[in-house]
Each structure stands twice: as C-alpha cells, then as structure tokens.
Design an enzyme around this catalytic site. Structure first.
Site, PDB file in Angstrom:
ATOM      1  CB  SER A 273      -0.891   0.014   1.255  1.00 40.44           C
ATOM      2  OG  SER A 273      -1.557   1.255   1.399  1.00 40.44           O
TER       3      SER A 273
ATOM      4  CE1 TYR B 298      -4.051  -2.249   5.380  1.00 45.49           C
ATOM      5  CE2 TYR B 298      -3.405   0.040   5.014  1.00 45.49           C
ATOM      6  CZ  TYR B 298      -3.790  -1.188   4.518  1.00 45.49           C
ATOM      7  OH  TYR B 298      -3.902  -1.358   3.159  1.00 45.49           O
TER       8      TYR B 298
ATOM      9  CE  LYS C 220      -1.370  -3.691   3.396  1.00 44.34           C
ATOM     10  NZ  LYS C 220      -1.438  -4.957   2.622  1.00 44.34           N
TER      11      LYS C 220
END
Length: 256
Positions: free
Chosen positions: A148, A163, A167
């Site tokens: 991402s 999160y 990533k």
C-alpha cells in the site's frame, strides 16, 4: 512490434482473490489465459466467484479455503493447488485486514490480527510457493505482494498506525525475499495501491472520501481493475528483469 501480455499455460494463486482488488486480479489473470487458484478465509461467495471466472474466461478457476496466518495449512493448500491446477507459476499475495482506531485505543489483539495476515500471512504464502518451486526446480516463479502507499505515509486523518506499519514491514519483507531468492530465479515485487473503491474504503463517509480524493492529483479513487494491469505485467515474462521493486499505483498521491 506487438506488445501483449499472455499468461497462457500459467497458473496463478491469488489470496483474497474473491473480492475487491483481489477479484479484479483473479479476473485479469484468467483473461490473460492463466488458471487461477483463489484463496479465501471465510467468504461464502468465493466458490461462486471462481465458477463465474471459469465460465467467463474458459480457464480453470477454483476457490480454496485457507487462513493464511496458519503456516502448515498454507503449505497443504498450496501443494493441493499445484497438483490440481498447476504447476503454479505465480502468486499474488493480496489478503489483508485493517483496524481503524486511535493509537491510544489499540491493544495487542489488534496488532496480532493485523500483522498475522498482512505480514506473517504474506510470508507464509511466499515461503510455501518458493518451497514448491525449489523442490520442483521451477526457475521462473514470480511473487507479487500487494502492499500500500501506506507503507510510506500516515494517511491522515485516518488513524490506522498498525495497518500502516504492517505495510511498511511487508514492503521491506518483499525486498529481503527478492534479494535472498534471486539466486533461485524467483522474482518478488511489491504493488502498492493508493485509494481504491473496495470494502476497506467503504467505511469512510462521503465527506472523508471527498477529502481523500481531493488530495490525489487525479482527483478520484481508483477502480479495483486499475490495479490489475501492473500485477499482470509483474507476473509475466515481460518483467523478467524486475525484482525487489515497489510500484505505486496511487494516482500520483505520493508526489502531491
């Protein structure tokens, strides 16, 4: 000279391949001629999606239930796919989860939930695939890790530090695997989307979506299908000299 990307006679495993970006990539692989093994965890419609892909594109496509966080289970399922649909030539490690909270509210369970799928799950899949290729002597394997743009930025005003950190971790993991497995002729690359119309962005209210889209030079969220082209390229022989790279498909977000 005609430039086409053909995955005929190939077999691609797509984790989380029954919805969102993963579904678009499963469809794109099938459209390019590849057999597709869709990995899902709990979705009830995965087998229906696989059947639809098989009928539409005229290729083998089957859905397999597997929790990517369970290392032994991943090995079993990947071996089964290799026997039933393979030989497997490529992997799209797409499965991922997010928990949106303020940092003061996070706990270890949140951390484990996110990292178990987004990092350890990706490693399990890449390891299982690389082991099969090593055991069988296959030397053209390609792994595409879906990371991402959050590997590089904080995505404020969203509060999802676990999160984002996962990533960043998985992008560096991919680079390490690319370096280690290059001698085996296994390529590993990262595809890092920006804002895409998926279940993960559907929780945003319209005001927040408009705010985020306004920060993208192209002024919109991407469609899932707009992620597929780069993945197909990275899986194909056209990208035979590409490994260890992280490619941002973000509408120019990181240069804004």
């Amino acid at each position: 000279m005609t430039f086409t990307i053909d995955l005929k006679d190939q077999c691609i495993i797509v984790t989380g391949g029954n919805r969102g970006i993963g579904l678009a990539m499963s469809q794109a692989c099938a459209d390019a001629g590849a057999a597709v093994g869709i990995i899902y965890n709990s979705a009830k419609d995965a087998e229906d999606r696989a059947s639809e892909i098989s009928k539409k594109y005229g290729v083998k496509c089957k859905a397999y239930q597997c929790d990517v966080g369970q290392q032994h289970k991943v090995k079993e399922v990947f071996k089964k796919i290799n026997e039933e649909l393979g030989p497997v030539t490529g992997l799209i490690a797409n499965a991922g989860v997010s928990v949106v909270k303020e940092a003061l509210q996070y706990n270890k369970d949140d951390f484990n939930k996110i990292f178990d799928v987004n990092v350890f799950g990706v490693f399990n899949c890449a390891q299982a695939m690389a082991q099969i290729w090593t055991d069988t002597g296959f030397q053209r394997g390609s792994v595409v890790i879906i990371s991402s743009m959050s590997s590089q930025i904080c995505n404020r005003p969203l509060t999802q530090c676990f999160y984002n950190s996962s990533k960043a971790a998985v992008s560096n993991l991919g680079k390490c695997l690319a370096a280690e497995w290059a001698e085996k002729s296994i390529r590993v690359n990262m595809l890092s989307p920006g804002y895409v119309k998926t279940d993960q962005t559907s929780h945003m209210d319209q005001k927040l979506r408009d705010f985020q889209a306004d920060g993208v030079p192209l002024k919109r969220f991407a469609e899932p299908e707009e992620m597929a082209g780069q993945a197909i390229l990275l899986l194909s022989p056209k990208a035979s000299y590409m490994t260890g790279g992280e490619y941002f498909v973000d509408g120019g977000n990181l240069v804004w």
